[in-house]
Motif scaffolding. Structure first.
Motif, PDB file in Angstrom:
ATOM      1  N   VAL A 119     -71.340   5.212 -33.514  1.00 22.49           N
ATOM      2  CA  VAL A 119     -72.529   4.539 -34.037  1.00 22.49           C
ATOM      3  C   VAL A 119     -73.262   5.543 -34.915  1.00 22.49           C
ATOM      4  O   VAL A 119     -73.362   6.724 -34.574  1.00 22.49           O
ATOM      5  CB  VAL A 119     -73.488   4.070 -32.914  1.00 22.49           C
ATOM      6  N   PHE A 120     -73.770   5.053 -36.039  1.00 23.21           N
ATOM      7  CA  PHE A 120     -74.543   5.906 -36.935  1.00 23.21           C
ATOM      8  C   PHE A 120     -75.669   5.077 -37.528  1.00 23.21           C
ATOM      9  O   PHE A 120     -75.471   3.926 -37.897  1.00 23.21           O
ATOM     10  CB  PHE A 120     -73.658   6.466 -38.055  1.00 23.21           C
ATOM     11  N   SER A 121     -76.848   5.671 -37.596  1.00 23.33           N
ATOM     12  CA  SER A 121     -78.021   4.985 -38.126  1.00 23.33           C
ATOM     13  C   SER A 121     -78.714   5.876 -39.140  1.00 23.33           C
ATOM     14  O   SER A 121     -78.813   7.091 -38.942  1.00 23.33           O
ATOM     15  CB  SER A 121     -78.971   4.650 -36.970  1.00 23.33           C
ATOM     16  N   SER A 122     -79.179   5.262 -40.224  1.00 22.85           N
ATOM     17  CA  SER A 122     -79.893   6.021 -41.254  1.00 22.85           C
ATOM     18  C   SER A 122     -80.687   5.076 -42.142  1.00 22.85           C
ATOM     19  O   SER A 122     -80.290   3.928 -42.340  1.00 22.85           O
ATOM     20  CB  SER A 122     -78.895   6.812 -42.107  1.00 22.85           C
ATOM     21  N   ARG A 123     -81.755   5.578 -42.691  1.00 26.28           N
ATOM     22  CA  ARG A 123     -82.507   4.839 -43.695  1.00 26.28           C
ATOM     23  C   ARG A 123     -81.949   5.119 -45.090  1.00 26.28           C
ATOM     24  O   ARG A 123     -82.284   4.446 -46.052  1.00 26.28           O
ATOM     25  CB  ARG A 123     -83.986   5.223 -43.637  1.00 26.28           C
ATOM     26  N   SER A 124     -81.088   6.109 -45.206  1.00 22.61           N
ATOM     27  CA  SER A 124     -80.530   6.531 -46.489  1.00 22.61           C
ATOM     28  C   SER A 124     -79.255   5.753 -46.823  1.00 22.61           C
ATOM     29  O   SER A 124     -78.255   5.837 -46.104  1.00 22.61           O
ATOM     30  CB  SER A 124     -80.209   8.027 -46.447  1.00 22.61           C
ATOM     31  N   LYS A 125     -79.280   5.050 -47.932  1.00 24.85           N
ATOM     32  CA  LYS A 125     -78.089   4.319 -48.367  1.00 24.85           C
ATOM     33  C   LYS A 125     -76.955   5.282 -48.689  1.00 24.85           C
ATOM     34  O   LYS A 125     -75.798   5.018 -48.379  1.00 24.85           O
ATOM     35  CB  LYS A 125     -78.423   3.460 -49.584  1.00 24.85           C
ATOM     36  N   ALA A 126     -77.269   6.431 -49.291  1.00 23.40           N
ATOM     37  CA  ALA A 126     -76.243   7.425 -49.623  1.00 23.40           C
ATOM     38  C   ALA A 126     -75.533   7.917 -48.361  1.00 23.40           C
ATOM     39  O   ALA A 126     -74.309   8.074 -48.351  1.00 23.40           O
ATOM     40  CB  ALA A 126     -76.859   8.597 -50.382  1.00 23.40           C
ATOM     41  N   GLU A 127     -76.278   8.158 -47.294  1.00 28.80           N
ATOM     42  CA  GLU A 127     -75.667   8.601 -46.036  1.00 28.80           C
ATOM     43  C   GLU A 127     -74.758   7.523 -45.456  1.00 28.80           C
ATOM     44  O   GLU A 127     -73.689   7.824 -44.923  1.00 28.80           O
ATOM     45  CB  GLU A 127     -76.745   8.972 -45.012  1.00 28.80           C
ATOM     46  N   ILE A 128     -75.163   6.269 -45.564  1.00 26.48           N
ATOM     47  CA  ILE A 128     -74.347   5.160 -45.054  1.00 26.48           C
ATOM     48  C   ILE A 128     -73.059   5.039 -45.856  1.00 26.48           C
ATOM     49  O   ILE A 128     -71.974   4.864 -45.295  1.00 26.48           O
ATOM     50  CB  ILE A 128     -75.153   3.841 -45.064  1.00 26.48           C
ATOM     51  N   LEU A 129     -73.149   5.152 -47.176  1.00 23.10           N
ATOM     52  CA  LEU A 129     -71.947   5.089 -48.012  1.00 23.10           C
ATOM     53  C   LEU A 129     -70.999   6.237 -47.685  1.00 23.10           C
ATOM     54  O   LEU A 129     -69.783   6.035 -47.590  1.00 23.10           O
ATOM     55  CB  LEU A 129     -72.329   5.097 -49.489  1.00 23.10           C
ATOM     56  N   ASP A 130     -71.542   7.436 -47.493  1.00 21.51           N
ATOM     57  CA  ASP A 130     -70.714   8.583 -47.108  1.00 21.51           C
ATOM     58  C   ASP A 130     -70.008   8.324 -45.781  1.00 21.51           C
ATOM     59  O   ASP A 130     -68.824   8.629 -45.616  1.00 21.51           O
ATOM     60  CB  ASP A 130     -71.548   9.860 -47.002  1.00 21.51           C
ATOM     61  N   LYS A 131     -70.736   7.767 -44.816  1.00 20.13           N
ATOM     62  CA  LYS A 131     -70.167   7.500 -43.488  1.00 20.13           C
ATOM     63  C   LYS A 131     -69.076   6.432 -43.571  1.00 20.13           C
ATOM     64  O   LYS A 131     -68.021   6.564 -42.941  1.00 20.13           O
ATOM     65  CB  LYS A 131     -71.271   7.073 -42.516  1.00 20.13           C
ATOM     66  N   LEU A 132     -69.298   5.386 -44.358  1.00 18.66           N
ATOM     67  CA  LEU A 132     -68.270   4.353 -44.540  1.00 18.66           C
ATOM     68  C   LEU A 132     -66.999   4.953 -45.110  1.00 18.66           C
ATOM     69  O   LEU A 132     -65.895   4.673 -44.625  1.00 18.66           O
ATOM     70  CB  LEU A 132     -68.771   3.254 -45.485  1.00 18.66           C
ATOM     71  N   GLU A 133     -67.131   5.775 -46.117  1.00 21.61           N
ATOM     72  CA  GLU A 133     -65.964   6.416 -46.723  1.00 21.61           C
ATOM     73  C   GLU A 133     -65.248   7.320 -45.713  1.00 21.61           C
ATOM     74  O   GLU A 133     -64.027   7.314 -45.619  1.00 21.61           O
ATOM     75  CB  GLU A 133     -66.370   7.209 -47.959  1.00 21.61           C
ATOM     76  N   TYR A 134     -66.008   8.072 -44.949  1.00 20.94           N
ATOM     77  CA  TYR A 134     -65.429   8.985 -43.967  1.00 20.94           C
ATOM     78  C   TYR A 134     -64.714   8.215 -42.851  1.00 20.94           C
ATOM     79  O   TYR A 134     -63.583   8.534 -42.484  1.00 20.94           O
ATOM     80  CB  TYR A 134     -66.520   9.885 -43.394  1.00 20.94           C
ATOM     81  N   TRP A 135     -65.373   7.190 -42.309  1.00 23.03           N
ATOM     82  CA  TRP A 135     -64.796   6.429 -41.198  1.00 23.03           C
ATOM     83  C   TRP A 135     -63.538   5.675 -41.598  1.00 23.03           C
ATOM     84  O   TRP A 135     -62.720   5.337 -40.744  1.00 23.03           O
ATOM     85  CB  TRP A 135     -65.824   5.455 -40.628  1.00 23.03           C
ATOM     86  N   THR A 136     -63.367   5.344 -42.884  1.00 23.77           N
ATOM     87  CA  THR A 136     -62.178   4.604 -43.298  1.00 23.77           C
ATOM     88  C   THR A 136     -61.018   5.517 -43.687  1.00 23.77           C
ATOM     89  O   THR A 136     -59.947   5.028 -44.045  1.00 23.77           O
ATOM     90  CB  THR A 136     -62.494   3.641 -44.463  1.00 23.77           C
ATOM     91  N   GLN A 137     -61.196   6.818 -43.591  1.00 17.24           N
ATOM     92  CA  GLN A 137     -60.105   7.754 -43.865  1.00 17.24           C
ATOM     93  C   GLN A 137     -59.178   7.820 -42.651  1.00 17.24           C
ATOM     94  O   GLN A 137     -59.633   7.977 -41.524  1.00 17.24           O
ATOM     95  CB  GLN A 137     -60.649   9.158 -44.152  1.00 17.24           C
ATOM     96  N   PRO A 138     -57.861   7.734 -42.889  1.00 11.31           N
ATOM     97  CA  PRO A 138     -56.910   7.768 -41.765  1.00 11.31           C
ATOM     98  C   PRO A 138     -57.074   8.998 -40.874  1.00 11.31           C
ATOM     99  O   PRO A 138     -56.887   8.906 -39.661  1.00 11.31           O
ATOM    100  CB  PRO A 138     -55.547   7.769 -42.453  1.00 11.31           C
ATOM    101  N   GLY A 139     -57.426  10.122 -41.429  1.00 11.83           N
ATOM    102  CA  GLY A 139     -57.618  11.331 -40.623  1.00 11.83           C
ATOM    103  C   GLY A 139     -58.734  11.200 -39.607  1.00 11.83           C
ATOM    104  O   GLY A 139     -58.726  11.867 -38.571  1.00 11.83           O
ATOM    105  N   PHE A 140     -59.702  10.309 -39.874  1.00 15.51           N
ATOM    106  CA  PHE A 140     -60.789  10.089 -38.925  1.00 15.51           C
ATOM    107  C   PHE A 140     -60.419   9.025 -37.900  1.00 15.51           C
ATOM    108  O   PHE A 140     -60.491   9.247 -36.702  1.00 15.51           O
ATOM    109  CB  PHE A 140     -62.089   9.678 -39.641  1.00 15.51           C
ATOM    110  N   TYR A 141     -60.034   7.848 -38.355  1.00 12.40           N
ATOM    111  CA  TYR A 141     -59.882   6.726 -37.424  1.00 12.40           C
ATOM    112  C   TYR A 141     -58.567   6.722 -36.646  1.00 12.40           C
ATOM    113  O   TYR A 141     -58.424   5.965 -35.683  1.00 12.40           O
ATOM    114  CB  TYR A 141     -60.116   5.388 -38.122  1.00 12.40           C
TER     115      TYR A 141
END
Length: 116
Positions: free
Chosen positions: A85-107
């Protein structure tokens, strides 16, 4: 009235978009006038047993925040026991997290093959 396009996303292969209401609206830049863009059902991505769910909580409240869940849909009560779970008011942080979580090395650590 200003119209917002869908937010461009950079996702790795294998993720299916179940729904996408995630617009380019940024509460930090675009102000409260368009806060109707902030809803709980912004984006949902699926990859086998994994689901990424993005929403804004409290609906339409400029003082709320984005919240993103990674859940295993095969687990009982997946939202009560999310993998991440990740929460932020920053759209940039959310976009970074989406990109990171969808990388095969992470998930990959969460990906489970269930019998059909």
């Amino acid at each position: 009235m200003k119209e917002f396009r869908l937010q461009p996303l950079r996702l790795c292969a294998g993720w299916k978009v179940a729904y996408n209401n995630f617009s380019e609206y940024d509460p930090a830049c675009d102000g409260e006038e368009y806060s109707y863009e902030l809803c709980e059902d912004l984006l949902q991505l699926e990859n086998d047993n994994l689901l990424i769910d993005l929403g804004w909580y409290r609906y339409g409240d400029i003082n709320g925040s984005y919240k993103i869940y990674l859940v295993d849909t095969k687990r009982e009560a997946p939202y009560e026991r999310p993998l991440e779970v990740f929460s932020s008011r920053s759209k940039a942080e959310i976009l970074d997290k989406l990109e990171y979580w969808t990388q095969p090395g992470f998930y990959a650590k969460y990906k489970v093959k269930y019998p059909k």
